[in-house]
Design an enzyme around this catalytic site. Structure first.
Site, mmCIF file in Angstrom:
data_model
loop_
_atom_site.group_PDB
_atom_site.id
_atom_site.type_symbol
_atom_site.label_atom_id
_atom_site.label_comp_id
_atom_site.label_asym_id
_atom_site.label_seq_id
_atom_site.Cartn_x
_atom_site.Cartn_y
_atom_site.Cartn_z
ATOM 1 N N CYS A 253 38.461 30.592 -27.651
ATOM 2 C CA CYS A 253 39.740 31.219 -27.327
ATOM 3 C C CYS A 253 40.081 30.983 -25.856
ATOM 4 C CB CYS A 253 39.690 32.713 -27.632
ATOM 5 S SG CYS A 253 39.546 33.078 -29.398
ATOM 6 N N GLU B 6 46.380 38.164 -23.597
ATOM 7 C CA GLU B 6 45.513 37.678 -22.528
ATOM 8 C C GLU B 6 46.354 37.129 -21.367
ATOM 9 O OE1 GLU B 6 42.454 38.308 -22.629
ATOM 10 O OE2 GLU B 6 42.022 38.632 -24.767
ATOM 11 N N HIS C 279 44.906 37.746 -28.867
ATOM 12 C CA HIS C 279 43.811 38.079 -29.773
ATOM 13 C C HIS C 279 44.306 39.088 -30.805
ATOM 14 C CE1 HIS C 279 40.391 36.554 -27.129
ATOM 15 N NE2 HIS C 279 40.069 36.161 -28.346
#
Length: 201
Positions: free
Chosen positions: A151, A86, A170
């Site tokens: 998250c 991410e 992730h």
């Protein structure tokens, strides 16, 4: 005698919803067993509850306690099929209830934040290339949307503290298609690539 090594803090998440066994926590614990293969840093591993209030308390405490060289949060994504790196996190839009049935009253992560989106100073495209060229079983991709749940919330919390050395990864559910050992190896490759960038900053 206290260690003179700088800490690398890696967190996974506890169970929630259909994820009775959270792949992120299993992966991080496997990484702890296998190690980073880097004698210059101390690996610190912890599990975060899937709860906004706890995350809001624990993450700043980890930064303060360890003054880490790098913080990497790891979460599970039911739609991921690769290690998903991410690049950014969001401050707003947190309206999904946590394991206690709670969400932030303002739907924000940090109420006085100047930025609604914070981009990590770590170039995830470079990390992705490192993982994919390592010869390991796990492949990686880069994402611009961590999902507006714990998250994303945990990532923004860390980026707001120090965007230069915070990351989020992730993982897919276990054995869909990767084993915990494969995921831990992919995560190790990713973290070492991140460290290469952080140390050069």
């Amino acid at each position: 005698m206290p260690s003179s090594k700088r800490a690398v803090v890696v967190t996974g998440f506890g169970p929630f919803g259909s994820h009775k066994v959270n792949a992120s926590s299993v992966t991080v614990k496997m990484l702890e067993e296998e190690g980073l293969g880097n004698d210059d840093v101390e690996l610190v591993v912890t599990e975060l509850p899937v709860a906004y209030r706890d995350v809001k308390d624990i993450i700043p405490w980890l930064w303060k306690k360890y003054n880490p060289l790098l913080v990497v949060h790891v979460g599970v994504s039911g739609i991921a099929t690769e290690l998903t790196l991410e690049q950014l996190a969001h401050n707003d839009g947190y309206d999904k209830h946590d394991i206690h049935g709670m969400c932030p009253s303002s739907n924000n992560c940090v109420d006085d934040a100047c930025d609604q989106i914070i981009v990590s100073g770590i170039n995830m495209e470079h990390v992705c290339q490192a993982v994919n060229s390592s010869g390991g079983a796990v492949k990686a991709v880069v994402s611009q949307d961590p999902g507006r749940y714990l998250c994303d919330f945990s990532y923004f919390t860390s980026l707001h503290i120090n965007r230069s050395c915070a990351a989020f990864v992730h993982v897919p559910p276990l054995d869909m298609p990767y084993s915990a050992k494969d995921l831990a190896e992919g995560l190790r490759q990713a973290i070492n690539a991140m460290l290469g960038q952080v140390i050069q900053q």
